[in-house]
Scaffold this active site. Structure first.
Site, PDB file in Angstrom:
ATOM      1  N   SER A 127     -27.529 -44.731  41.692  1.00 49.31           N
ATOM      2  CA  SER A 127     -28.627 -45.548  41.173  1.00 49.31           C
ATOM      3  C   SER A 127     -28.905 -46.729  42.094  1.00 49.31           C
ATOM      4  CB  SER A 127     -28.254 -46.071  39.785  1.00 49.31           C
ATOM      5  OG  SER A 127     -29.138 -47.082  39.352  1.00 49.31           O
ATOM      6  N   TYR A 152     -22.956 -50.344  34.081  1.00 51.56           N
ATOM      7  CA  TYR A 152     -23.660 -49.135  34.516  1.00 51.56           C
ATOM      8  C   TYR A 152     -23.656 -49.065  36.042  1.00 51.56           C
ATOM      9  CZ  TYR A 152     -27.529 -46.027  35.710  1.00 51.56           C
ATOM     10  OH  TYR A 152     -28.292 -45.041  36.262  1.00 51.56           O
TER      11      TYR A 152
END
Length: 335
Positions: A127, A152
Site C-alpha cells: 500500500s 495498517y
C-alpha cells in the site's frame, strides 16, 4: 496459467480474476466473505466470475493455515496473487488485532503455502500507506519507509519484509505492489468516492478531512489490474548489482521486487469532489474537518520502475474514472 487469487470477492480481486479468465487463465478464487462491508456487494462481484468454466470459487480464510495448505495441495497453482487483507487506515486504530490476524498471520500462511507447494511467483498487495511520515515527492520504492503512521501501514511494510525473507531463504520470487487510492466501478463502500456519492444523492453532508487540502494519487481500477497482470507475468530475478553497503530498498540479491502502482498525477480532494458533483449534477454539502489520525496529507506515486520494466502506463484521467463509477453506481443501486 493456473492462478490462485485471494480476496477474490474484493474490489481488486474480482476485477483481476475477470481479466485473467478473459485471457484464458484458470483462476482459483479464495474469499471468506466477511462482513467488514456489504456481503451482498461481494456476492454480486463474484457472480461476474462464476459463469466462467475456468473459475473455482472457494470459501476459505487465509488465517486458517491448514485449510490454505489443503487448497494449494489440491489445485497446485503456478502463481499466486494475495489481495486478501484487512483494509482501512482508520479501522486499524479501533480494531488493531484484525490486522495482526489477517495481514500478518494470514500472510505468513500464504508464504508457507507458496514455499511448500512450488509456486513460481507470488504477487501481493502492499500500500502507499507504507510511506507514512515521508514527505519527499513523488514517493519512490527506492526511498526508506520506516515510519508508518497506522497499524495498517505497519502491517503492509511487514508483509514486504516477510516476503523478502522467504525470497532470500527459499528463492521464492515475490513482488510487492504499493497501490495508490484505487477507485472505480464495484469499489469499496468504505472508500471516499462511494461514501461521497451515497451522501450527496441522499442530500446528506459529506465529511471532508484536512479541510479538503490533501492530495491523492487516485488510480482507476482498470489501470490497477493492467499493472498487476504485467507484474504477474514478469517473474523477478535477483539484482546482481545489489550491495549491502548501499542497499536498494526496492530490489535484492534475492528474487524480490517492489513497485508503485499509481496514476502518477495527484489530485486535490476538492477537485475530486468537484468532478463528482459534475457527474451527479448536484452540489455537496460539506463538513470540513481536520486531518484524521493515521492519514497522510499527500500521496504521489513514482511509477518509473514499473513503466520501464513492464511498459505499464496509467491512462484513465480522474474525470473519466469518476464518471464511470457514477454510471455504475446509479445502475447497480437504481438511483
Amino acid at each position: 496459467m493456473k492462478v490462485l487469487v485471494t480476496g477474490s470477492a474484493g474490489f481488486i480481486g474480482s476485477a483481476l480474476s475477470l481479466r485473467l479468465l478473459e485471457r484464458g487463465d484458470e483462476v482459483i478464487g479464495i474469499d471468506n466473505l466477511n462482513d467488514y462491508y456489504d456481503v451482498g456487494l461481494k456476492e454480486a462481484r463474484l457472480a461476474r466470475t462464476l459463469n466462467y468454466a475456468g473459475y473455482r470459487d472457494l470459501r476459505a480464510d487465509i488465517e486458517d493455515g491448514e485449510r490454505l495448505s489443503e487448497i494449494f495441495a489440491s489445485f497446485r497453482p503456478e502463481r499466486v496473487v494475495n489481495l486478501a487483507a484487512q483494509a482501512g487506515v482508520r479501522y486499524s486504530i479501533d480494531n488493531p488485532m484484525a490486522y495482526v490476524r489477517t495481514n500478518l498471520v494470514g500472510f505468513a500462511n500464504i508464504l508457507e503455502a507458496c514455499r511448500h507447494h512450488g509456486v513460481e511467483h507470488l504477487v501481493y498487495a502492499s500500500s502507499s500507506s507504507v510511506y507514512g511520515a515521508n514527505t519527499e515527492m513523488p514517493f519512490s520504492v527506492h526511498h526508506n519507509v520506516d515510519h508508518p503512521l497506522s497499524l495498517y501501514a505497519a502491517s503492509k511494510k511487514a508483509n514486504e519484509l516477510m516476503a523478502h525473507t522467504y525470497s532470500h531463504l527459499y528463492r521464492i520470487p515475490t513482488t510487492g505492489l504499493r497501490f495508490f487510492t484505487v477507485y472505480g466501478p464495484w469499489g469499496r463502500p468504505d472508500m471516499a468516492l462511494f461514501k461521497f456519492t451515497r451522501a450527496i444523492l441522499a442530500g446528506e453532508p459529506i465529511q471532508v478531512f484536512n479541510y479538503g487540502k490533501h492530495r491523492r494519487d487516485f488510480t482507476f481500477i482498470d489501470d490497477i489490474v493492467e499493472g498487476v497482470i504485467r507484474v504477474l507475468d514478469r517473474v523477478p530475478a535477483g539484482n546482481p548489482d545489489w550491495s549491502g553497503a548501499e542497499p536498494d530498498a526496492a530490489t535484492s540479491q534475492a528474487p524480490y521486487r517492489l513497485y508503485n502502482i499509481g496514476n502518477n498525477q495527484p489530485v486535490e480532494l476538492m477537485e475530486y469532489i468537484g468532478c463528482l458533483e459534475d457527474c451527479l449534477g448536484k452540489k455537496a454539502e460539506m463538513e470540513m474537518l481536520p486531518l484524521q489520525p493515521g492519514d497522510v496529507p499527500d500521496t504521489f506515486a513514482d511509477v518509473s520502475d514499473l513503466v520501464r520494466e513492464t511498459g505499464y502506463m496509467p491512462s484513465t484521467p480522474v474525470a473519466e474514472g469518476v464518471a464511470r463509477f457514477v454510471e455504475w453506481y446509479r445502475g447497480f443501486y437504481r438511483v
